[in-house]
Design an enzyme around this catalytic site. Structure first.
Site, PDB file in Angstrom:
ATOM      1  N   GLU A   1      -3.579   0.644  19.119  1.00 46.05           N
ATOM      2  CA  GLU A   1      -2.923   0.031  17.957  1.00 46.05           C
ATOM      3  C   GLU A   1      -1.417   0.117  18.193  1.00 46.05           C
ATOM      4  O   GLU A   1      -0.885   1.215  18.407  1.00 46.05           O
ATOM      5  CB  GLU A   1      -3.279   0.739  16.642  1.00 46.05           C
ATOM      6  CG  GLU A   1      -2.665  -0.003  15.437  1.00 46.05           C
ATOM      7  CD  GLU A   1      -2.852   0.716  14.098  1.00 46.05           C
ATOM      8  OE1 GLU A   1      -3.333   1.858  14.066  1.00 46.05           O
ATOM      9  OE2 GLU A   1      -2.470   0.111  13.076  1.00 46.05           O
TER      10      GLU A   1
ATOM     11  N   GLU B   1       3.575   4.167  18.416  1.00 44.88           N
ATOM     12  CA  GLU B   1       4.542   4.069  17.317  1.00 44.88           C
ATOM     13  C   GLU B   1       5.939   4.363  17.877  1.00 44.88           C
ATOM     14  O   GLU B   1       6.105   5.238  18.710  1.00 44.88           O
ATOM     15  CB  GLU B   1       4.159   5.058  16.199  1.00 44.88           C
ATOM     16  CG  GLU B   1       5.166   5.254  15.100  1.00 44.88           C
ATOM     17  CD  GLU B   1       5.639   3.973  14.425  1.00 44.88           C
ATOM     18  OE1 GLU B   1       4.815   3.158  14.011  1.00 44.88           O
ATOM     19  OE2 GLU B   1       6.878   3.803  14.328  1.00 44.88           O
TER      20      GLU B   1
ATOM     21  N   ASP C   1       6.221  -5.686  12.058  1.00 43.19           N
ATOM     22  CA  ASP C   1       7.508  -6.070  11.467  1.00 43.19           C
ATOM     23  C   ASP C   1       7.729  -7.575  11.649  1.00 43.19           C
ATOM     24  O   ASP C   1       7.545  -8.094  12.752  1.00 43.19           O
ATOM     25  CB  ASP C   1       8.647  -5.286  12.135  1.00 43.19           C
ATOM     26  CG  ASP C   1       8.557  -3.790  11.825  1.00 43.19           C
ATOM     27  OD1 ASP C   1       7.880  -3.427  10.848  1.00 43.19           O
ATOM     28  OD2 ASP C   1       9.160  -2.997  12.567  1.00 43.19           O
TER      29      ASP C   1
ATOM     30  N   LYS D   1      14.588 -13.360  11.250  1.00 40.86           N
ATOM     31  CA  LYS D   1      15.619 -14.253  11.829  1.00 40.86           C
ATOM     32  C   LYS D   1      15.109 -14.896  13.120  1.00 40.86           C
ATOM     33  O   LYS D   1      14.529 -14.206  13.964  1.00 40.86           O
ATOM     34  CB  LYS D   1      16.894 -13.452  12.135  1.00 40.86           C
ATOM     35  CG  LYS D   1      17.595 -12.988  10.877  1.00 40.86           C
ATOM     36  CD  LYS D   1      18.916 -12.336  11.182  1.00 40.86           C
ATOM     37  CE  LYS D   1      19.548 -11.923   9.859  1.00 40.86           C
ATOM     38  NZ  LYS D   1      20.224 -10.651   9.908  1.00 40.86           N
TER      39      LYS D   1
ATOM     40  N   GLU E   1      -2.269   1.512   5.716  1.00 46.11           N
ATOM     41  CA  GLU E   1      -1.435   1.912   4.574  1.00 46.11           C
ATOM     42  C   GLU E   1      -0.762   0.671   3.951  1.00 46.11           C
ATOM     43  O   GLU E   1      -0.757   0.499   2.731  1.00 46.11           O
ATOM     44  CB  GLU E   1      -0.350   2.911   5.013  1.00 46.11           C
ATOM     45  CG  GLU E   1      -0.838   4.337   5.208  1.00 46.11           C
ATOM     46  CD  GLU E   1      -1.407   4.610   6.604  1.00 46.11           C
ATOM     47  OE1 GLU E   1      -1.401   3.698   7.461  1.00 46.11           O
ATOM     48  OE2 GLU E   1      -1.854   5.750   6.835  1.00 46.11           O
ATOM     49  N   TYR E   2      -0.204  -0.182   4.803  1.00 45.38           N
ATOM     50  CA  TYR E   2       0.473  -1.380   4.277  1.00 45.38           C
ATOM     51  C   TYR E   2      -0.522  -2.330   3.616  1.00 45.38           C
ATOM     52  O   TYR E   2      -0.202  -2.972   2.623  1.00 45.38           O
ATOM     53  CB  TYR E   2       1.235  -2.099   5.407  1.00 45.38           C
ATOM     54  CG  TYR E   2       2.649  -1.607   5.576  1.00 45.38           C
ATOM     55  CD1 TYR E   2       2.900  -0.286   5.951  1.00 45.38           C
ATOM     56  CD2 TYR E   2       3.738  -2.435   5.353  1.00 45.38           C
ATOM     57  CE1 TYR E   2       4.187   0.183   6.101  1.00 45.38           C
ATOM     58  CE2 TYR E   2       5.038  -1.974   5.502  1.00 45.38           C
ATOM     59  CZ  TYR E   2       5.256  -0.671   5.871  1.00 45.38           C
ATOM     60  OH  TYR E   2       6.537  -0.207   6.019  1.00 45.38           O
TER      61      TYR E   2
END
Ligand code: SAM
Length: 219
Positions: free
Chosen positions: A43, A68, A123, A127, A198-199
């Site tokens: 992941e 991470e 994320d 932009k 979690e998100y």
């Protein structure tokens, strides 16, 4: 996600037997880390680790590696791992972590070393000039192409519809095969066996539909 000022997070990474601190040394040798021939699922951008810890608990015959970027976040994954082991009276010997930027992923895994890649609520980098940093950009798909098995799969979830459409376009542009997709996972047959991150919990409780795509390179 970056949790600031988590005291001792870096030291905890170095001391933990569940964090591989020099991951490039194991390129092509991850089976030695787990001491078995089981498939390796990773992941990328695992955050606090609920998803990968749950999968590791459910599937002892699969090896999981959570990646991470920040120690301050990864330490929460370590805590989650310890909590599950304690509560369930189990040993999660199939779960390891790496603190690294996924940009270096080809230096850490060899060709065909990984069977599945999970990208959860990556994320969005909204932009245009940062598009290459999105974990579902064609730049990253090329990197994944160099570490995934021939029949390897990527699973991606997000609540960000712009990022989802961008990702669908990347999959097409890179010549990958879209196996399945939905813009409302929790009301779709694709939700069967879904493990929430979690998100995902946070955004779905706010009423945001969750999007998911699955892709591979075989037809
Ligand atoms: N996957 C988790 C979830 O769904 O709850 C966390 C999502 S959070 C929005 C994205 C996570 O990915 C953050 O913890 C961030 O630090 C990590 N991340 C972002 N870019 C990364 C990169 N290039 N390499 C490794 N981790 C990254």
């Amino acid at each position: 996600m970056r949790l600031r000022n988590v005291k001792g997070a870096k030291e905890a990474m170095i001391e933990s037997p569940y964090v591989v601190n020099e991951p490039k040394e194991y390129k092509g040798k991850w089976k030695e880390v787990f001491k078995n021939e089981n498939p390796i699922y990773i992941e990328v951008g695992m955050g606090k680790g609920n998803f990968i810890t749950t999968l590791a608990k459910q599937n002892p015959n699969i090896n999981y590696i959570g990646i991470e970027k920040y120690s301050s976040v990864l330490i929460r994954g370590l805590e989650k791992r310890a909590e599950v082991e304690k509560e369930e009276h189990i040993t999660l010997s199939n779960l390891m972590f790496i603190r690294m930027d996924a940009e270096e992923i080809e230096e850490v895994f060899d060709k065909e070393e990984v069977s599945r890649i999970y990208l959860n609520f990556s994320d969005p980098w909204p932009k245009d000039r940062h598009a290459k940093r999105r974990l579902t950009s064609t730049t990253f798909l090329k990197r994944y192409d160099n570490i995934l098995k021939a029949d390897g799969v990527i699973e991606f979830k997000t609540d960000n519809i712009s990022l989802f459409h961008f990702s669908l376009a990347s999959v097409k542009e890179a010549g990958w095969n879209l196996v399945a997709s939905t813009e409302d996972l929790h009301h779709s047959p694709m939700n069967e066996g879904n493990v929430m991150t979690e998100y995902e919990r946070k955004f779905s409780s706010m009423g945001n539909p969750i999007c998911k795509l699955v892709c591979n390179r075989s037809n």
